[in-house]
Design an enzyme around this catalytic site. Structure first.
Site, PDB file in Angstrom:
ATOM      1  N   HIS A  58       0.850  -1.084   0.166  1.00 30.90           N
ATOM      2  CA  HIS A  58       0.093  -0.182  -0.092  1.00 30.90           C
ATOM      3  C   HIS A  58       0.665   1.207   0.044  1.00 30.90           C
ATOM      4  CE1 HIS A  58      -3.170  -2.861   1.148  1.00 30.90           C
ATOM      5  NE2 HIS A  58      -2.198  -3.238   2.093  1.00 30.90           N
ATOM      6  N   GLN A  61       0.859   4.250   2.245  1.00 31.73           N
ATOM      7  CA  GLN A  61       1.404   4.041   3.674  1.00 31.73           C
ATOM      8  C   GLN A  61       2.826   4.403   4.119  1.00 31.73           C
ATOM      9  OE1 GLN A  61      -0.364   0.322   5.256  1.00 31.73           O
ATOM     10  NE2 GLN A  61      -2.255   0.942   4.553  1.00 31.73           N
ATOM     11  N   HIS A 207     -10.742  -6.688  -0.969  1.00 33.19           N
ATOM     12  CA  HIS A 207      -9.897  -6.288   0.123  1.00 33.19           C
ATOM     13  C   HIS A 207      -9.963  -7.470   1.271  1.00 33.19           C
ATOM     14  CE1 HIS A 207      -8.774  -4.471   3.957  1.00 33.19           C
ATOM     15  NE2 HIS A 207      -8.151  -3.563   3.422  1.00 33.19           N
ATOM     16  N   HIS A 232      -6.597 -10.047   1.495  1.00 32.61           N
ATOM     17  CA  HIS A 232      -6.049  -9.948   2.766  1.00 32.61           C
ATOM     18  C   HIS A 232      -6.677 -11.117   3.677  1.00 32.61           C
ATOM     19  CE1 HIS A 232      -5.331  -5.324   2.828  1.00 32.61           C
ATOM     20  NE2 HIS A 232      -3.987  -5.991   2.752  1.00 32.61           N
ATOM     21  N   HIS A 269      -1.224 -12.684   3.847  1.00 32.13           N
ATOM     22  CA  HIS A 269      -0.853 -12.860   5.489  1.00 32.13           C
ATOM     23  C   HIS A 269      -1.205 -14.336   5.915  1.00 32.13           C
ATOM     24  CE1 HIS A 269      -0.248  -8.573   5.942  1.00 32.13           C
ATOM     25  NE2 HIS A 269      -1.304  -8.332   5.697  1.00 32.13           N
ATOM     26  N   ASP A 320       3.797  -4.440   2.348  1.00 35.34           N
ATOM     27  CA  ASP A 320       2.511  -4.043   2.762  1.00 35.34           C
ATOM     28  C   ASP A 320       2.576  -2.482   3.185  1.00 35.34           C
ATOM     29  OD1 ASP A 320       0.210  -4.095   4.234  1.00 35.34           O
ATOM     30  OD2 ASP A 320       0.650  -5.795   5.280  1.00 35.34           O
TER      31      ASP A 320
HETATM   32  C1  NGQ Z   1      -4.985  -2.080   4.916  1.00 34.58           C
HETATM   33  N1  NGQ Z   1      -3.412  -3.386   6.129  1.00 34.58           N
HETATM   34  O1  NGQ Z   1      -5.876  -2.548   3.967  1.00 34.58           O
HETATM   35  O2  NGQ Z   1      -4.104  -1.259   4.520  1.00 34.58           O
HETATM   36  C2  NGQ Z   1      -4.720  -3.106   5.881  1.00 34.58           C
HETATM   37  C3  NGQ Z   1      -5.291  -2.586   7.087  1.00 34.58           C
HETATM   38  C4  NGQ Z   1      -7.633  -3.639   7.183  1.00 34.58           C
HETATM   39  C5  NGQ Z   1      -2.907  -4.591   6.708  1.00 34.58           C
HETATM   40  N2  NGQ Z   1      -3.707  -5.505   6.736  1.00 34.58           N
HETATM   41  C6  NGQ Z   1      -6.813  -2.456   7.126  1.00 34.58           C
HETATM   42  N3  NGQ Z   1      -1.655  -4.724   7.022  1.00 34.58           N
HETATM   43  O3  NGQ Z   1      -7.033  -4.647   7.236  1.00 34.58           O
HETATM   44  O4  NGQ Z   1      -8.855  -3.419   7.382  1.00 34.58           O
HETATM   45 ZN    ZN Z   2      -2.062  -5.112   3.059  1.00 38.40          ZN
END
Ligand code: NGQ
Ligand code: ZN
Length: 452
Positions: A58, A61, A207, A232, A269, A320
């Protein structure tokens, strides 16, 4: 026009070879000759490796790296970090994203990542409305890739809900949201944004099981066709508990039972799995997308690496959250997590007498390429995405072959990388991206404004 690149030693799919000469035409490897001297005009280097895919980023970030390391009023967690992250992105526009992503991508290249899987969900304007070009932010990502030269596998993210069972999204998520129709439209515009890049790949990404319903997931799998599908999954124990409460099944178990999970898929993950889930994921052919630095930073937990490897699973690494960008550090931390958990050494080496670094590297090159929808390795037809190691680095002196990789990963870190080529063009020399100064200057201006 063809050009020549000569390595005294290079790691080919068949192992280390001496005097390797690559003929490069239109960014691709047109010939591989071994045991040959360099031609007079060749670019000559000592130790050559294939570039590594960064399967999960991402990029935006990167701009908040280090800004979420101050203790809050209650117990800090992944979920409190996420609140900080949502606040950080509130004001970010397309130009800001170009500046931040360009720095992230330059840093990736400097450490040996030659292609990135951008898991891109920051789609809409700060009020949550689509831009006139719905893929404006995707175009910003493509622009950053063009500026730095990194290979791009763009994974536009489908995000429609704030929790399992189609729960409503919260205000912090409004920039991410689409219906299936608006998502398909956005993805078509994203395809247009990628046409300027030489070898971009377009996949897609629900997502998480929190953000897409079962019906949406199957529509997305059909929409993807043969392209990469990333998601994820099972990163936090709370997600596992919520999934069990919603469906009676754990996240990975649920997905394997409800989608045709195969090598198109990358499960990012997949931290919390039972032994049965671990084995089933390995058998599915999907790539486990591991992000050891971020998983440590966010307190996620440890991936069951030994069981997964024993079952023959494929995996690659991603940066990430980009809190620190370093390919060697991702590999090192992946191994060190297992050493700490199991109180042993050389946990992920392939066999007795073999190098741990070489096994980590080879598995990640292969899994990264699969997850990013391209072939990997130094072979005819592949994009000329290459790394040279710094043969004069004290951590690499007086050794050869796999021991160079061990020296890089366990002893030198990012300073072990000398040059990096992307699609046949040298973009990093002596560990520095050629456009670093310009990219850093623009990044500084952007961050000063965003954080003021
Ligand atoms: C994200 N990041 O979408 O950026 C996620 C966090 C989520 C990571 N999982 C947000 N490392 O999973 O809701
Ligand atoms: Zn991520």
């Amino acid at each position: 026009m063809a050009s020549g690149l000569h390595f005294s030693h290079a790691l080919l799919p068949c192992g280390w070879q001496r005097d390797v000469r690559l003929t490069i035409a239109d960014g691709r490897i047109a010939r591989v000759d071994t045991g040959v001297p360099p031609a007079p005009a060749d670019d000559r280097h000592a130790i050559g490796l294939p570039g590594l895919g960064n399967l999960h980023s991402h990029a935006f970030q990167r701009g908040m790296a280090g800004l979420a390391e101050r203790r809050g009023s209650g117990d800090d967690s992944f979920w409190t970090w996420r609140e900080v992250m949502y606040r950080f992105l509130e004001r970010m526009g397309p130009d800001d994203l170009v500046a931040i992503a360009a720095l992230a991508y330059a840093e990736m290249l400097e450490t040996g990542f030659t292609r990135v899987g951008e898991f891109h969900y920051l789609h809409h304007d700060p009020a949550g409305h689509a831009y006139a070009n719905p893929a404006q932010m995707a175009a910003a990502i493509a622009d950053a890739a063009a500026q730095t030269g990194i290979g791009l596998t763009l994974l536009p993210v489908f995000y429609a809900h704030g929790g399992f069972g189609g729960a409503e999204a919260n205000a912090g998520q409004r920039r991410f949201l689409n219906s299936l129709d608006s998502f398909a439209h956005l993805r078509d515009h994203a395809a247009t944004a990628l046409t300027a890049l030489p070898d971009a790949v377009l996949g897609l990404a629900p997502h998480s099981l929190r953000a897409a319903t079962p019906a949406e997931l199957s529509a997305l799998a059909a929409m993807a066709g043969p392209a990469p599908i990333h998601i994820h999954i099972a990163e936090q124990t709370r997600e596992v508990d919520d999934c069990l409460a919603w469906s009676g099944a754990r996240p990975v178990e649920w997905l394997l039972n409800h989608a045709e999970v195969d090598a198109r898929w990358c499960l990012v993950h997949a931290t919390h799995m039972t032994p049965a889930e671990t084995k089933a994921l390995a058998r599915s052919g999907a790539v486990a997308g591991l992000c050891p630095i971020t998983e440590a930073n966010l307190g996620d937990g440890l991936f069951p690496a030994l069981d997964f490897a024993a079952a023959g699973g494929s995996r690659g690494v991603g940066s990430d959250s980009n809190v620190m960008i370093d390919a060697s550090e991702e590999l090192r931390l992946y191994e060190y997590g297992q050493r700490l958990a199991h109180r042993g050494r050389n946990m992920l080496a392939a066999a007795p007498g073999q190098s741990t670094g070489a096994a980590l590297f080879a598995a990640s090159v292969a899994g990264g390429a699969t997850a990013l929808g391209v072939p990997g390795g130094i072979a005819v037809g592949n994009s000329a995405d290459l790394i040279s190691l710094n043969a004069d680095h004290p951590a690499l002196i007086a050794r050869d072959g796999d021991a160079w990789i061990d020296g890089w990963i366990f002893a030198a870190g990012r300073s072990g990388v000398d040059c990096v080529w992307r699609h046949g063009v040298r973009v990093v020399s002596q560990g520095r991206h050629h456009a670093r100064d310009k990219i850093v200057a623009r990044y500084c201006t952007t961050l000063s404004r965003l954080l003021e």
